[in-house]
Design a protein around this motif. Structure first.
Motif, mmCIF file in Angstrom:
data_model
loop_
_atom_site.group_PDB
_atom_site.id
_atom_site.type_symbol
_atom_site.label_atom_id
_atom_site.label_comp_id
_atom_site.label_asym_id
_atom_site.label_seq_id
_atom_site.Cartn_x
_atom_site.Cartn_y
_atom_site.Cartn_z
ATOM 1 N N THR A 1 57.788 35.536 49.579
ATOM 2 C CA THR A 1 57.415 34.226 49.055
ATOM 3 C C THR A 1 56.934 34.427 47.618
ATOM 4 O O THR A 1 56.720 35.567 47.185
ATOM 5 C CB THR A 1 56.273 33.595 49.876
ATOM 6 O OG1 THR A 1 55.086 34.404 49.732
ATOM 7 C CG2 THR A 1 56.642 33.501 51.356
ATOM 8 N N GLU A 2 56.745 33.348 46.900
ATOM 9 C CA GLU A 2 56.257 33.468 45.528
ATOM 10 C C GLU A 2 54.892 34.152 45.495
ATOM 11 O O GLU A 2 54.613 34.975 44.612
ATOM 12 C CB GLU A 2 56.165 32.083 44.884
ATOM 13 C CG GLU A 2 57.528 31.464 44.557
ATOM 14 C CD GLU A 2 57.379 30.156 43.814
ATOM 15 O OE1 GLU A 2 56.251 29.851 43.352
ATOM 16 O OE2 GLU A 2 58.388 29.435 43.682
ATOM 17 N N GLN A 3 54.043 33.821 46.454
ATOM 18 C CA GLN A 3 52.707 34.415 46.489
ATOM 19 C C GLN A 3 52.781 35.916 46.768
ATOM 20 O O GLN A 3 52.065 36.703 46.150
ATOM 21 C CB GLN A 3 51.853 33.730 47.548
ATOM 22 C CG GLN A 3 50.413 34.251 47.596
ATOM 23 C CD GLN A 3 49.566 33.508 48.609
ATOM 24 O OE1 GLN A 3 50.044 32.637 49.326
ATOM 25 N NE2 GLN A 3 48.286 33.860 48.672
ATOM 26 N N ILE A 4 53.637 36.321 47.703
ATOM 27 C CA ILE A 4 53.778 37.741 48.009
ATOM 28 C C ILE A 4 54.305 38.490 46.792
ATOM 29 O O ILE A 4 53.803 39.557 46.429
ATOM 30 C CB ILE A 4 54.710 37.940 49.228
ATOM 31 C CG1 ILE A 4 54.054 37.409 50.499
ATOM 32 C CG2 ILE A 4 55.061 39.422 49.396
ATOM 33 C CD1 ILE A 4 54.981 37.380 51.705
ATOM 34 N N THR A 5 55.325 37.925 46.145
ATOM 35 C CA THR A 5 55.886 38.552 44.950
ATOM 36 C C THR A 5 54.828 38.710 43.867
ATOM 37 O O THR A 5 54.718 39.762 43.226
ATOM 38 C CB THR A 5 57.069 37.731 44.422
ATOM 39 O OG1 THR A 5 58.120 37.739 45.398
ATOM 40 C CG2 THR A 5 57.594 38.308 43.114
ATOM 41 N N GLN A 6 54.044 37.674 43.642
ATOM 42 C CA GLN A 6 52.996 37.734 42.619
ATOM 43 C C GLN A 6 51.986 38.825 42.951
ATOM 44 O O GLN A 6 51.549 39.577 42.071
ATOM 45 C CB GLN A 6 52.294 36.383 42.509
ATOM 46 C CG GLN A 6 51.244 36.337 41.391
ATOM 47 C CD GLN A 6 50.589 34.974 41.276
ATOM 48 O OE1 GLN A 6 50.419 34.276 42.275
ATOM 49 N NE2 GLN A 6 50.235 34.579 40.074
ATOM 50 N N THR A 7 51.623 38.943 44.233
ATOM 51 C CA THR A 7 50.663 39.964 44.655
ATOM 52 C C THR A 7 51.221 41.358 44.414
ATOM 53 O O THR A 7 50.512 42.247 43.914
ATOM 54 C CB THR A 7 50.312 39.785 46.141
ATOM 55 O OG1 THR A 7 49.728 38.493 46.339
ATOM 56 C CG2 THR A 7 49.336 40.848 46.606
ATOM 57 N N VAL A 8 52.485 41.573 44.749
ATOM 58 C CA VAL A 8 53.111 42.875 44.531
ATOM 59 C C VAL A 8 53.146 43.205 43.051
ATOM 60 O O VAL A 8 52.771 44.311 42.626
ATOM 61 C CB VAL A 8 54.532 42.893 45.124
ATOM 62 C CG1 VAL A 8 55.255 44.187 44.746
ATOM 63 C CG2 VAL A 8 54.485 42.758 46.641
ATOM 64 N N ASN A 9 53.589 42.275 42.241
ATOM 65 C CA ASN A 9 53.699 42.518 40.801
ATOM 66 C C ASN A 9 52.346 42.811 40.160
ATOM 67 O O ASN A 9 52.240 43.581 39.207
ATOM 68 C CB ASN A 9 54.340 41.316 40.113
ATOM 69 C CG ASN A 9 55.834 41.236 40.345
ATOM 70 O OD1 ASN A 9 56.473 42.236 40.668
ATOM 71 N ND2 ASN A 9 56.396 40.055 40.207
ATOM 72 N N GLN A 10 51.307 42.201 40.680
ATOM 73 C CA GLN A 10 49.977 42.353 40.094
ATOM 74 C C GLN A 10 49.295 43.640 40.542
ATOM 75 O O GLN A 10 48.510 44.215 39.784
ATOM 76 C CB GLN A 10 49.112 41.156 40.483
ATOM 77 C CG GLN A 10 47.762 41.122 39.795
ATOM 78 C CD GLN A 10 47.013 39.835 40.099
ATOM 79 O OE1 GLN A 10 47.348 39.109 41.026
ATOM 80 N NE2 GLN A 10 45.994 39.541 39.310
ATOM 81 N N THR A 11 49.592 44.109 41.754
ATOM 82 C CA THR A 11 48.779 45.165 42.351
ATOM 83 C C THR A 11 49.511 46.483 42.563
ATOM 84 O O THR A 11 48.903 47.549 42.471
ATOM 85 C CB THR A 11 48.199 44.684 43.694
ATOM 86 O OG1 THR A 11 47.552 43.419 43.513
ATOM 87 C CG2 THR A 11 47.201 45.677 44.257
ATOM 88 N N ALA A 12 50.807 46.451 42.877
ATOM 89 C CA ALA A 12 51.533 47.686 43.207
ATOM 90 C C ALA A 12 51.879 48.485 41.961
ATOM 91 O O ALA A 12 52.126 47.930 40.895
ATOM 92 C CB ALA A 12 52.802 47.358 43.977
#
Length: 410
Positions: free
Chosen positions: A161-172
């Motif tokens: 989802t957009e939220q999951i993608t944003q979390t990955v991009n920000q943290t991984a």
């Protein structure tokens, strides 16, 4: 000068033993202990056939494991969840959001706090997560703003989802995909390309291989019986009901054929599949083995292996079939289609197309020359491209290079 070992917490929140578990264990057996100090963190001490638990296996290879026991939702929370979902019965997306809110409050957030405490208390440098991003949100929350590098090993085609993608991009700091197809899906969903790398699943191409004769004798299958088979969890995603429907069509077209179908695995769909076989009138031709610790023995006894899944990452069982020179018939989904060049190293069909699957069943049953060509080329492809040493080296390269800097890919 002695190189400092990188201290890694490996998070696996799965409930059952699957292909991802086996891939993880193959890595842990071979990873360089002089460079990496790994502790596993599991939610469940799940077991495979004959009762062997993941804790026992990890202890056997010298990998420490921590368990975070899970508590169920209180009754009032369950009632609130169902009441809220009833009010939005008209909207599937709204029902999903309600479930996500409850899940975050009662599973993700508490686990994130406990994982964060572990990371800080024991000084881990890397959080290495063994699933897909949407299933590991607690890990991302736990490591956010800590001096801990986050590595996601995405072992299946991810649901994003957009939220999951944003979390990955920000943290991984890195996302390891088990196939090029999985990497494409991640990037298509917005995960930053610089975070992604493919380290293909692989197997031990030098392992001793069974010939299948002993298993056929044990199952009282003579050499004139054509054996179709599947191996994996009996869950909806594996779509074994499609295989049974295709076998029904094959049976109607060729009532003279002498065949059996072996289903090696266990799961919640078992009763439905047994009822389906009963309804088709060939329950006596279907053998449910349950979970087995020696799946290669069964795989070697198959004439054709069928993988009808709705989604995959890069299925090890297909690689094992190819190594054993067992014909592979698979749905053309991410991962499986990457391994099978249809007509050369196996046969593909559109997912859910039981008519096409039935036609492939007929082709491999009738044509021994076709089977020989497919298996010879498939075997060579595994030998040339999917040795376990490449897989281990690829993961080690990622774990050795990541640094705990936060990202701006949002």
């Amino acid at each position: 000068m002695t190189q400092q070992r990188r201290k890694i917490l490996l998070l696996d929140n799965g409930k059952e033993w699957g292909g991802g578990t086996n891939s993880m264990l193959e890595l842990l057996k071979r990873i360089d202990r002089q460079r990496f100090d790994i502790t596993c963190c599991f939610y469940y001490n799940y077991a495979r056939g004959e009762g062997e638990t993941i804790e026992q296996v990890l202890n056997g290879i010298g990998i420490p494991v921590i368990f975070l026991p899970q508590t169920g939702q209180p009754l009032w929370a369950k009632i609130s969840k169902e009441t809220a979902r009833a009010f939005v019965f008209f909207s599937r997306s709204m029902r999903k959001k309600v479930a996500e809110v409850i899940d975050k409050q009662w599973r993700i957030n508490p686990n994130a706090k406990r994982i964060r405490d572990l990371l800080q208390r024991d000084g881990y440098q890397i959080l290495y997560m063994n699933n897909q991003p949407g299933s590991n949100m607690e890990g991302y929350l736990a490591a956010f703003d800590l001096e801990v590098a986050v590595v996601q090993h995405c072992r299946i085609e991810p649901v994003m989802t957009e939220q999951i993608t944003q979390t990955v991009n920000q943290t991984a700091q890195a996302v390891i995909a088990v196939s090029h197809g999985v990497e494409r899906v991640l990037i298509q969903n917005g995960v930053h390309k610089s975070l992604c790398t493919t380290v293909s699943n692989a197997i031990d191409i030098h392992q001793p291989l069974p010939d299948g004769k002993a298993m056929r004798e044990e199952l009282e299958l003579d050499e004139n019986t054509f054996v179709f088979g599947s191996i994996g969890s009996l869950i909806p995603r594996k779509s074994c009901h499609h295989t049974l429907e295709a076998l029904h069509r094959f049976h109607q077209q060729h009532p003279e054929a002498k065949w059996k179908f072996l289903l090696v695995g266990e799961g919640p769909d078992r009763d439905k599949l047994q009822q389906q076989a009963n309804g088709y009138g060939f329950a006596d031709r279907v053998i449910f083995t349950g979970f087995r610790n020696n799946p290669l023995d069964y795989l070697a006894a198959f004439d054709a292996f069928i993988l009808a899944s709705k989604s995959e990452g890069l299925p090890r069982v297909v690689l094992e079939s190819m190594l054993l020179r067992t014909v592979v018939i698979g749905s053309n989904v991410t991962g499986t289609e990457e391994l099978i060049d249809s007509g050369r190293t196996g046969l593909l069909y559109p997912y859910g197309d039981v008519l096409a699957l039935a036609a492939h069943l007929q082709a491999v049953w009738q044509d021994s020359a076709l089977r020989d060509v497919l298996t010879q080329q498939a075997h060579q492809r595994v030998i040339d491209n999917y040795a376990i040493e490449h897989y281990v080296a690829g993961v080690e390269n990622v774990l050795g290079a990541v640094k705990p800097n936060r990202n701006n890919h949002v």
